[in-house]
Design an enzyme around this catalytic site. Structure first.
Site, PDB file in Angstrom:
ATOM      1  N   GLU A  42      -5.376  35.966   9.358  1.00 45.33           N
ATOM      2  CA  GLU A  42      -5.973  36.835   8.354  1.00 45.33           C
ATOM      3  C   GLU A  42      -5.211  38.150   8.358  1.00 45.33           C
ATOM      4  O   GLU A  42      -5.252  38.897   9.329  1.00 45.33           O
ATOM      5  CB  GLU A  42      -7.456  37.078   8.669  1.00 45.33           C
ATOM      6  N   ARG A  46      -5.580  46.511   4.880  1.00 40.47           N
ATOM      7  CA  ARG A  46      -5.780  47.896   5.334  1.00 40.47           C
ATOM      8  C   ARG A  46      -4.506  48.710   5.271  1.00 40.47           C
ATOM      9  O   ARG A  46      -4.539  49.936   5.333  1.00 40.47           O
ATOM     10  CB  ARG A  46      -6.257  47.911   6.786  1.00 40.47           C
ATOM     11  N   THR A  70     -10.179  42.325   4.726  1.00 43.57           N
ATOM     12  CA  THR A  70     -10.585  43.670   4.304  1.00 43.57           C
ATOM     13  C   THR A  70     -10.538  43.826   2.787  1.00 43.57           C
ATOM     14  O   THR A  70     -10.059  44.830   2.254  1.00 43.57           O
ATOM     15  CB  THR A  70      -9.759  44.778   4.998  1.00 43.57           C
ATOM     16  N   LYS A 130     -18.989  35.354   7.053  1.00 47.40           N
ATOM     17  CA  LYS A 130     -18.561  36.092   8.236  1.00 47.40           C
ATOM     18  C   LYS A 130     -19.741  36.909   8.754  1.00 47.40           C
ATOM     19  O   LYS A 130     -20.561  37.393   7.964  1.00 47.40           O
ATOM     20  CB  LYS A 130     -17.408  36.991   7.791  1.00 47.40           C
TER      21      LYS A 130
HETATM   22  O1  LIG Z   1     -12.123  44.276   7.691  1.00 47.86           O
HETATM   23  C1  LIG Z   1     -12.207  43.061   7.673  1.00 47.86           C
HETATM   24  O2  LIG Z   1     -12.306  42.362   6.658  1.00 47.86           O
HETATM   25  C2  LIG Z   1     -12.159  42.378   8.925  1.00 47.86           C
HETATM   26  O3  LIG Z   1     -11.692  41.281   8.963  1.00 47.86           O
HETATM   27  C3  LIG Z   1     -12.700  43.033  10.123  1.00 47.86           C
HETATM   28  C4  LIG Z   1     -12.070  42.455  11.350  1.00 47.86           C
HETATM   29  O4  LIG Z   1     -12.408  41.109  11.463  1.00 47.86           O
HETATM   30  C5  LIG Z   1     -12.469  43.160  12.545  1.00 47.86           C
HETATM   31  O5  LIG Z   1     -12.252  44.532  12.371  1.00 47.86           O
HETATM   32  C6  LIG Z   1     -11.746  42.686  13.771  1.00 47.86           C
HETATM   33  O6  LIG Z   1     -12.384  43.312  14.802  1.00 47.86           O
HETATM   34  P1  LIG Z   1     -11.765  43.484  16.259  1.00 47.86           P
HETATM   35  O7  LIG Z   1     -11.368  42.127  16.743  1.00 47.86           O
HETATM   36  O8  LIG Z   1     -12.902  44.069  17.038  1.00 47.86           O
HETATM   37  O9  LIG Z   1     -10.598  44.396  16.109  1.00 47.86           O
END
Ligand SMILES: O=C(O)C(=O)C[C@H](O)[C@H](O)COP(=O)(O)O
Length: 208
Positions: A42, A46, A70, A130
Site C-alpha cells: 500500500e 501522503r 491515505t 479497515k
Molecule cells: O493513512 C492511511 O490510509 C493508512 O493506511 C494508515 C496506515 O495504515 C497507518 O498509519 C500505518 O500505521 P503504522 O503501522 O502504525 O505506521
C-alpha cells in the site's frame, strides 16, 4: 492483477504501508517485498512521490498488487486508478468520499473505528474494511467484540501494529490481514537496504 474488495484481505497476511519520498525507490522496494513472499504493497498518497511510485510498480513489478493509501478526498481515487492502483485504502469515510470510491469502481478498504461506522459501510454493501487506528481504538479486544453483533464483517486493522502484536490480530476470526509500516522502516529506505526489507517481509509473510 484484478482484485475484488473482499479479496484485498486475502492478498497477504501483512500489507506493508509505505510513504515514499522518492518514487525511484518504488520498484526496488516492491521487488524486495516479492522476494520476501509478500504479494501486495500500500503506497500512501501522503507524499508527492506516492502516485508516480504506484505508476512505476504497476508497470514494472509482476506478482504484486499495488494499492493506494491515505485516500482522504474525492478525486484522489480516480488519480490512483489512473496510475494503475489495484485497490484503494482510506483512513475513514465521509459520504462524499465513499460515493466517489463507489464511482471509481476499484475495490477499497475504507477505515472505520466505531460500531456505527462499520454498520454504515455494511449498509452500503461493504463487508471488508479497515480498522484504524487499531491500537489506539481498542485493539484486539475491540475487534473481537465486533464479531458477535457484526459476524458478517471482516477487517484489516492498521495503526500501531508490529511484529509483537500482529499475530494476536491475525488469530481473530474477523481479521483477514493486518497493515503496517514496520516492514518498510525509514532507516532501511534511506539506506536502500533492500536485503533488510526482504528479511522483514519474509518474517511478516510467515506470521500466518
Ligand atoms: O493513512 C492511511 O490510509 C493508512 O493506511 C494508515 C496506515 O495504515 C497507518 O498509519 C500505518 O500505521 P503504522 O503501522 O502504525 O505506521
Amino acid at each position: 492483477m484484478d482484485v475484488k474488495a473482499a479479496e484485498v484481505l486475502e492478498l497477504s497476511p501483512v500489507v506493508p504501508v509505505v510513504a515514499l519520498d522518492d518514487a525511484e525507490q518504488a520498484v526496488d522496494l516492491a521487488r524486495a517485498l516479492v522476494r520476501g513472499g509478500i504479494g501486495t504493497i500500500e503506497v500512501t498518497l501522503r507524499t508527492p512521490a506516492g502516485l508516480p511510485a504506484i505508476e512505476r510498480i504497476a508497470a514494472e513489478v509482476e506478482d504484486i498488487v499495488v494499492g493506494a493509501g491515505t485516500i482522504t478526498e474525492p478525486g484522489q481515487a480516480a488519480r490512483a486508478a489512473g496510475a494503475g492502483a489495484g485497490y484503494l485504502v482510506t483512513p475513514g469515510g465521509t459520504d462524499r468520499l465513499l460515493d466517489d470510491l463507489d464511482e471509481v469502481g476499484l475495490p477499497y478498504l475504507a477505515g472505520i473505528s466505531t460500531v456505527s461506522e462499520a454498520m454504515r459501510l455494511a449498509e452500503r454493501g461493504v463487508s471488508a474494511m479497515k480498522f484504524f487506528p487499531a491500537e489506539a481504538s481498542g485493539g484486539v479486544p475491540y475487534l473481537q467484540s465486533l464479531s458477535g453483533p457484526l459476524p458478517g464483517l471482516r477487517f484489516c486493522p492498521t495503526g500501531g501494529i508490529g511484529p509483537d502484536n500482529a499475530r494476536d490480530y491475525l488469530a481473530l476470526s474477523n481479521v483477514g490481514c493486518v497493515g503496517g509500516s514496520w516492514i518498510t522502516p525509514k532507516r532501511l529506505l534511506a539506506a536502500g537496504d533492500w536485503g533488510g526489507v526482504e528479511a522483514l517481509a519474509r518474517e511478516a509473510a510467515a506470521l500466518r
